[in-house]
Scaffold this motif. Structure first.
Motif, PDB file in Angstrom:
ATOM      1  N   ASP A   1      -3.721   4.883  -0.820  1.00 18.51           N
ATOM      2  CA  ASP A   1      -4.133   3.519  -0.468  1.00 18.51           C
ATOM      3  C   ASP A   1      -3.495   3.136   0.860  1.00 18.51           C
ATOM      4  O   ASP A   1      -2.389   2.610   0.905  1.00 18.51           O
ATOM      5  CB  ASP A   1      -3.709   2.555  -1.578  1.00 18.51           C
TER       6      ASP A   1
ATOM      7  N   ASP B   1      -0.309   1.983  -9.844  1.00 14.29           N
ATOM      8  CA  ASP B   1       0.595   1.649  -8.742  1.00 14.29           C
ATOM      9  C   ASP B   1       0.977   0.174  -8.810  1.00 14.29           C
ATOM     10  O   ASP B   1       2.157  -0.178  -8.691  1.00 14.29           O
ATOM     11  CB  ASP B   1      -0.090   1.964  -7.415  1.00 14.29           C
TER      12      ASP B   1
ATOM     13  N   ALA C   1       2.292   6.641  -2.606  1.00  8.55           N
ATOM     14  CA  ALA C   1       2.002   5.588  -3.573  1.00  8.55           C
ATOM     15  C   ALA C   1       2.939   5.761  -4.763  1.00  8.55           C
ATOM     16  O   ALA C   1       3.641   6.775  -4.885  1.00  8.55           O
ATOM     17  CB  ALA C   1       0.547   5.674  -4.015  1.00  8.55           C
TER      18      ALA C   1
ATOM     19  N   THR D   1      -3.206   6.186  -9.373  1.00  5.82           N
ATOM     20  CA  THR D   1      -4.309   5.225  -9.287  1.00  5.82           C
ATOM     21  C   THR D   1      -3.776   3.884  -8.793  1.00  5.82           C
ATOM     22  O   THR D   1      -2.584   3.584  -8.923  1.00  5.82           O
ATOM     23  CB  THR D   1      -4.994   5.014 -10.643  1.00  5.82           C
ATOM     24  N   LYS D   2      -4.690   3.077  -8.247  1.00  8.60           N
ATOM     25  CA  LYS D   2      -4.308   1.763  -7.735  1.00  8.60           C
ATOM     26  C   LYS D   2      -3.757   0.881  -8.848  1.00  8.60           C
ATOM     27  O   LYS D   2      -2.752   0.191  -8.660  1.00  8.60           O
ATOM     28  CB  LYS D   2      -5.525   1.092  -7.092  1.00  8.60           C
TER      29      LYS D   2
ATOM     30  N   HIS E   1       0.829  -1.216   0.000  1.00  9.89           N
ATOM     31  CA  HIS E   1       0.000   0.000   0.000  1.00  9.89           C
ATOM     32  C   HIS E   1       0.863   1.266   0.000  1.00  9.89           C
ATOM     33  O   HIS E   1       2.029   1.228  -0.366  1.00  9.89           O
ATOM     34  CB  HIS E   1      -0.977  -0.040   1.171  1.00  9.89           C
TER      35      HIS E   1
END
Length: 220
Positions: free
Chosen positions: A46, A97, A89, A93-94, A42
């Motif tokens: 996040d 990432d 991060a 965006t996830k 994470h």
């Protein structure tokens, strides 16, 4: 007389040019014995799991424990590559990432991958202790994960556990043996408290390294 003076000057020149006896020579460090990727789970937007009592973020704890693991590995002459080095991060965006992490975890020449996380299970707050996951069907990954969880449960006085098969990006993508380490449950009051104590964090880091080094040495 001229011959004597010439001979004297030659001796002086040789004496000045020669290195002093006992002078320090630069030490050449041996090449790293192993090459390991450490993933701090994470980060940034996040935060991962959150402690039920203190609201501590998983991402902060993985960074702390992960840095301790990386430092111990460096002391053991292990070359380390990290997915992140601070609290941010790797992208906005996830998905982006995770894509960056995946590229790092596929770095050529890696001997092992360790991804560090904190757990959470709000359905039963009594569940506690470390866990380790490997990519289902990978024997080397299973062996690595078992060495790590054995060392961790022993270090913190937890009940012995088998390493668990799974299908996570951090264990699926690497070509090297990989383990996803869950250091404890942020849904359990005792684990949540322990995971924020430096002494306990040190125990976890030392255990992760001990299990990893035992696997790399081929003692499994």
């Amino acid at each position: 007389m001229k011959k004597f003076m010439l001979f004297f000057l030659i001796l002086c020149f040789i004496g000045c040019a020669a290195p002093e006896q006992g002078s320090k020579q630069p030490k050449l460090l041996p090449a790293p014995d192993y090459f390991v990727a450490i993933d701090f789970g994470h980060g940034g937007f996040d935060g991962g799991a959150v402690g039920l009592d203190t609201q501590v973020k998983e991402s902060d704890l993985t960074l702390i424990v992960g840095r301790k693991v990386a430092a111990l590995l460096a002391e053991n002459n292990v070359q380390v590559i990290l997915t992140r080095t601070d609290g941010d991060a790797l992208a906005e965006t996830k998905q982006k990432d995770m894509n960056i992490r995946a590229k790092i975890l596929k770095t050529e020449g890696l001997d092992a991958v360790v991804s560090i996380h904190m757990n959470r299970f709000i359905k039963d707050r009594k569940v506690r202790g470390p866990m380790a996951f490997f990519q289902a069907g990978t024997e080397e990954g299973k062996a690595l994960a078992q060495e790590v969880i054995d060392a961790m449960t022993l270090a913190v006085g937890a009940k012995s556990r088998l390493a668990c098969p799974g299908n996570n990006m951090v264990t699926r993508v690497p070509t090297a043996p990989a383990v996803l380490v869950e250091c404890g449950f942020l849904s359990n009051a005792q684990d949540e408290e322990n995971l924020q104590q430096e002494e306990y964090q040190d125990l976890l880091a030392q255990a992760i390294v001990a299990g990893l080094m035992k696997f790399l040495a081929g003692e499994h």
